[in-house]
Scaffold this motif. Structure first.
Motif, short mmCIF file in Angstrom:
data_model
loop_
_atom_site.label_atom_id
_atom_site.label_comp_id
_atom_site.label_asym_id
_atom_site.label_seq_id
_atom_site.Cartn_x
_atom_site.Cartn_y
_atom_site.Cartn_z
N PHE A 57 0.84 -1.19 0.00
CA PHE A 57 0.00 0.00 0.00
C PHE A 57 0.88 1.24 0.00
CE2 PHE A 57 0.64 -1.04 4.48
CZ PHE A 57 0.99 0.18 5.03
N THR A 65 -3.72 0.19 -2.84
CA THR A 65 -3.12 -1.12 -2.58
C THR A 65 -3.03 -1.92 -3.87
OG1 THR A 65 -5.22 -2.26 -2.15
CG2 THR A 65 -4.18 -1.16 -0.28
N ILE A 90 -6.03 -1.62 6.98
CA ILE A 90 -6.39 -0.52 6.09
C ILE A 90 -7.52 0.30 6.71
CG2 ILE A 90 -7.36 0.06 3.85
CD1 ILE A 90 -4.43 -0.81 3.77
#
Length: 232
Positions: free
Chosen positions: A162, A180, A197
């Motif tokens: 990411f 990502t 995330i």
């Protein structure tokens, strides 16, 4: 007339710093844990990074040799006119501030900023191993990590990579949006990635513990714990 003028000057000099500038609220902040304090013309407002805000009526200050003290039933604020560094940035403040709340003592800085160097992300700058996500260790051998450089962050969830931008101001990290890669992740790795995330997508308060690790805490109390990469 000279005597009257001199007496007026002495009276002004005796007034606390807060009384000379009612237009601007007095502000203070602390780290580890993070908190902020505002004193205006009628009230004192204490706000932790997590938990309940405490607001009380502002009492008359007790003026000492080098500062002021505000005493209420549940909250006491001591302002000492001694320069203070907040420990999480390169800013120096005019005052050292101590807050006592229900028997707990918190220390921080307040008043005017005397110096501020442009290095707001110095505390988190560098490479970090992600040691826990929402209280759980990473999936074995997944090796999630993150690095912060200037205003860019990048890393691995343990499955996908990411990257994105971030801001770090007053001990709070705001990241994203994060892009990502799109590798398919098996069950536990997918869960780990989604949780990480999601947490990085929220404002996170940042503190450093005694072991040199960073603890990033979301509003709901979930944390991401980062350990420095060796040689950092």
């Amino acid at each position: 007339m000279i005597k009257i003028a001199a007496a007026g000057l002495l009276t002004l000099a005796a007034l606390p710093a807060l009384a000379q500038s009612n237009a601007q609220p007095y502000r203070a902040l602390g780290t580890e844990p993070f908190w902020s304090l505002t004193i205006d013309g009628s009230r004192i407002r204490y706000q932790p990074a997590e938990g309940r805000v405490v607001t009380v009526a502002k009492p008359r200050p007790i003026v000492g040799f080098n500062g002021e003290r505000y005493v209420t039933r549940g909250l006491t604020v001591d302002i000492t006119h001694v320069e203070c560094s907040d420990g999480m940035s390169d800013r120096t403040f005019h005052d050292t501030v101590t807050v006592t709340l229900r028997g707990r003592t918190l220390r921080g800085c307040g008043g005017d900023v005397l110096s501020e160097r442009p290095a707001p992300s110095s505390v988190i700058e560098g490479e970090w191993r992600i040691q826990s996500i929402a209280g759980r260790p990473p999936v074995a051998q997944s090796n999630p990590r993150v690095s912060f450089t200037n205003t860019k962050m990048s890393g691995s969830t343990g499955c996908n990579n990411f990257n994105g931008g971030f801001r770090f101001e007053r001990g709070r990290l705001t990241a994203g949006p994060l892009a990502t890669t799109r590798r398919a992740c098996p069950g536990t790795l997918n869960t780990q990635e989604q949780k990480l995330i999601k947490l990085f997508g929220q404002p996170l308060s940042v503190s450093r513990n005694r072991n040199g690790k960073l603890v990033m805490t979301a509003r709901g109390g979930e944390t991401v714990v980062l350990a420095p990469v060796r040689g950092r």
